[in-house]
Write a protein that holds these residues in place. Structure first.
Motif, PDB file in Angstrom:
ATOM      1  N   ARG A   1       0.808  -1.212   0.000  1.00  0.00           N
ATOM      2  CA  ARG A   1       0.000   0.000   0.000  1.00  0.00           C
ATOM      3  C   ARG A   1       0.845   1.268   0.000  1.00  0.00           C
ATOM      4  O   ARG A   1       0.517   2.249  -0.686  1.00  0.00           O
ATOM      5  CB  ARG A   1      -0.914  -0.002   1.230  1.00  0.00           C
ATOM      6  CG  ARG A   1      -1.839   1.210   1.309  1.00  0.00           C
ATOM      7  CD  ARG A   1      -2.825   1.066   2.449  1.00  0.00           C
ATOM      8  NE  ARG A   1      -2.183   1.018   3.746  1.00  0.00           N
ATOM      9  CZ  ARG A   1      -2.358   0.038   4.637  1.00  0.00           C
ATOM     10  NH1 ARG A   1      -3.155  -0.986   4.357  1.00  0.00           N
ATOM     11  NH2 ARG A   1      -1.744   0.070   5.801  1.00  0.00           N
ATOM     12  N   ALA A   2       1.952   1.263   0.745  1.00  0.00           N
ATOM     13  CA  ALA A   2       2.690   2.505   0.988  1.00  0.00           C
ATOM     14  C   ALA A   2       4.151   2.463   0.566  1.00  0.00           C
ATOM     15  O   ALA A   2       4.847   3.476   0.680  1.00  0.00           O
ATOM     16  CB  ALA A   2       2.602   2.871   2.477  1.00  0.00           C
ATOM     17  N   GLY A   3       4.636   1.321   0.078  1.00  0.00           N
ATOM     18  CA  GLY A   3       6.034   1.232  -0.293  1.00  0.00           C
ATOM     19  C   GLY A   3       6.919   1.021   0.921  1.00  0.00           C
ATOM     20  O   GLY A   3       6.479   1.083   2.079  1.00  0.00           O
ATOM     21  N   LEU A   4       8.212   0.775   0.662  1.00  0.00           N
ATOM     22  CA  LEU A   4       9.135   0.451   1.743  1.00  0.00           C
ATOM     23  C   LEU A   4       9.243   1.572   2.770  1.00  0.00           C
ATOM     24  O   LEU A   4       9.313   1.313   3.974  1.00  0.00           O
ATOM     25  CB  LEU A   4      10.520   0.136   1.163  1.00  0.00           C
ATOM     26  CG  LEU A   4      11.575  -0.348   2.156  1.00  0.00           C
ATOM     27  CD1 LEU A   4      11.107  -1.588   2.910  1.00  0.00           C
ATOM     28  CD2 LEU A   4      12.897  -0.635   1.431  1.00  0.00           C
ATOM     29  N   ALA A   5       9.238   2.809   2.315  1.00  0.00           N
ATOM     30  CA  ALA A   5       9.338   3.934   3.246  1.00  0.00           C
ATOM     31  C   ALA A   5       8.151   3.995   4.192  1.00  0.00           C
ATOM     32  O   ALA A   5       8.247   4.555   5.289  1.00  0.00           O
ATOM     33  CB  ALA A   5       9.460   5.249   2.475  1.00  0.00           C
ATOM     34  N   GLY A   6       7.032   3.409   3.782  1.00  0.00           N
ATOM     35  CA  GLY A   6       5.833   3.450   4.601  1.00  0.00           C
ATOM     36  C   GLY A   6       5.739   2.329   5.618  1.00  0.00           C
ATOM     37  O   GLY A   6       4.810   2.313   6.439  1.00  0.00           O
ATOM     38  N   VAL A   7       6.686   1.380   5.570  1.00  0.00           N
ATOM     39  CA  VAL A   7       6.658   0.266   6.526  1.00  0.00           C
ATOM     40  C   VAL A   7       7.303   0.732   7.825  1.00  0.00           C
ATOM     41  O   VAL A   7       8.513   0.615   8.035  1.00  0.00           O
ATOM     42  CB  VAL A   7       7.374  -0.981   5.963  1.00  0.00           C
ATOM     43  CG1 VAL A   7       7.302  -2.132   6.980  1.00  0.00           C
ATOM     44  CG2 VAL A   7       6.753  -1.405   4.653  1.00  0.00           C
ATOM     45  N   THR A   8       6.504   1.300   8.689  1.00  0.00           N
ATOM     46  CA  THR A   8       6.950   1.782   9.993  1.00  0.00           C
ATOM     47  C   THR A   8       6.242   0.986  11.082  1.00  0.00           C
ATOM     48  O   THR A   8       5.239   0.312  10.835  1.00  0.00           O
ATOM     49  CB  THR A   8       6.620   3.267  10.170  1.00  0.00           C
ATOM     50  OG1 THR A   8       5.184   3.414  10.164  1.00  0.00           O
ATOM     51  CG2 THR A   8       7.217   4.104   9.043  1.00  0.00           C
ATOM     52  N   ALA A   9       6.767   1.086  12.295  1.00  0.00           N
ATOM     53  CA  ALA A   9       6.148   0.374  13.413  1.00  0.00           C
ATOM     54  C   ALA A   9       4.704   0.824  13.601  1.00  0.00           C
ATOM     55  O   ALA A   9       3.806  -0.003  13.828  1.00  0.00           O
ATOM     56  CB  ALA A   9       6.956   0.602  14.684  1.00  0.00           C
ATOM     57  N   ARG A  10       4.479   2.104  13.493  1.00  0.00           N
ATOM     58  CA  ARG A  10       3.118   2.607  13.692  1.00  0.00           C
ATOM     59  C   ARG A  10       2.177   2.097  12.603  1.00  0.00           C
ATOM     60  O   ARG A  10       1.037   1.702  12.897  1.00  0.00           O
ATOM     61  CB  ARG A  10       3.122   4.129  13.717  1.00  0.00           C
ATOM     62  CG  ARG A  10       1.720   4.739  13.789  1.00  0.00           C
ATOM     63  CD  ARG A  10       1.768   6.215  14.098  1.00  0.00           C
ATOM     64  NE  ARG A  10       2.264   6.460  15.450  1.00  0.00           N
ATOM     65  CZ  ARG A  10       2.343   7.673  16.009  1.00  0.00           C
ATOM     66  NH1 ARG A  10       1.972   8.741  15.328  1.00  0.00           N
ATOM     67  NH2 ARG A  10       2.796   7.800  17.233  1.00  0.00           N
ATOM     68  N   ALA A  11       2.634   2.109  11.340  1.00  0.00           N
ATOM     69  CA  ALA A  11       1.775   1.662  10.240  1.00  0.00           C
ATOM     70  C   ALA A  11       1.444   0.179  10.371  1.00  0.00           C
ATOM     71  O   ALA A  11       0.305  -0.239  10.140  1.00  0.00           O
ATOM     72  CB  ALA A  11       2.446   1.940   8.907  1.00  0.00           C
ATOM     73  N   VAL A  12       2.429  -0.626  10.743  1.00  0.00           N
ATOM     74  CA  VAL A  12       2.191  -2.063  10.906  1.00  0.00           C
ATOM     75  C   VAL A  12       1.268  -2.312  12.092  1.00  0.00           C
ATOM     76  O   VAL A  12       0.350  -3.138  12.030  1.00  0.00           O
ATOM     77  CB  VAL A  12       3.528  -2.815  11.078  1.00  0.00           C
ATOM     78  CG1 VAL A  12       3.273  -4.297  11.376  1.00  0.00           C
ATOM     79  CG2 VAL A  12       4.388  -2.684   9.818  1.00  0.00           C
TER      80      VAL A  12
END
Length: 250
Positions: free
Chosen positions: A20-31
């Motif tokens: 959905r958001a790309g590698l930069a979007g894989v953050t602890a909060r997003a997960v």
């Protein structure tokens, strides 16, 4: 995606965020949001985001190991790179805690009677297929450590085939690494081009950019440089396999 939080479910959620958001979007909060929990809950199962990225790459390595029809007509990847991993992850969740160096390994179960050029070719195509199936797959996979020993051990088969053909073990290992390095780098470039972040790649625009009278070959190179990825990759992979073949004892 609510439910009991486990390492496996965290990795699964991370892939949803990746698409959905790309590698930069894989953050602890997003997960954590994908799982419906607080970010701190993740760290009972993964030590930090580096570990999570390693777990994701390991999942991709296991995916590469699954038998599948490749463009070369053979069904697998081969164990590549020089990582080692130690077992012992969370009970019932698969992944072990690994300390392998040099990038994520990829693996497969190609029949031992297959010839080694076919093994190398199939491995390259399989790696590329899996990496391309995930948004930013090349960037995620590059340089990661295995967290499960399983995929690493399948390098035994291609190494056995190459050394049986007369190649030194060091040359055989380097051949596997060369296929992996070529493929991962190729996919990183390929996915960046396809993302449109740098605008469209147009052979005619590149040709017009070069002074064709002074540099005719450079201008003419535009078409093959920007040819379809399948064609360029097959040619490049063939160069690697031919180079390995040239190292066979005469």
């Amino acid at each position: 995606m609510r439910g009991t939080v486990t390492r496996a479910r965290i990795v699964e959620a991370a892939f949803v965020v990746l698409e959905r958001a790309g590698l930069a979007g894989v953050t602890a909060r997003a997960v954590a949001d994908e799982l419906g929990v607080r970010a701190g809950a993740l760290y009972h199962h993964v030590e930090d985001m580096t570990t999570l990225y390693d777990e994701m790459a390991t999942a991709m390595a296991c995916e590469i190991a699954l038998p599948a029809e490749s463009p070369a007509g053979t069904g697998t990847g081969a164990g590549l790179h020089d990582g080692e991993a130690a077992g012992g992850g969370e009970a019932g969740e698969g992944g072990g805690e690994g300390d392998g160096e040099g990038g994520a390994d990829v693996a497969g179960s190609l029949a031992l009677d297959a010839d080694w050029p076919a093994m190398l070719t199939a491995a390259g195509h399989r790696i590329r297929t899996v990496l391309l199936s995930h948004r930013d797959g090349g960037r995620l996979y590059a340089g990661r450590r295995l967290r499960d020993v399983g995929p690493a051990t399948a390098m035994e088969a291609p190494l056995r085939a190459m050394t049986a053909a007369g190649l030194d073990l060091g040359v055989a290992v380097t051949a596997l690494q060369a296929v992996a390095d070529l493929t991962v780098g190729f996919v990183i470039e390929e996915q960046h081009r396809d993302s449109g972040e740098s605008g469209a790649y147009d052979p005619e625009a590149r040709r017009a950019f070069v002074d064709a009278e002074r540099h005719p070959l450079t201008a003419a190179a535009s078409a093959p440089m920007l040819a379809p990825g399948d064609e360029r990759f097959a040619t490049a992979l063939g160069f690697v396999v031919d180079g390995v073949r040239a190292r066979l004892p005469r």
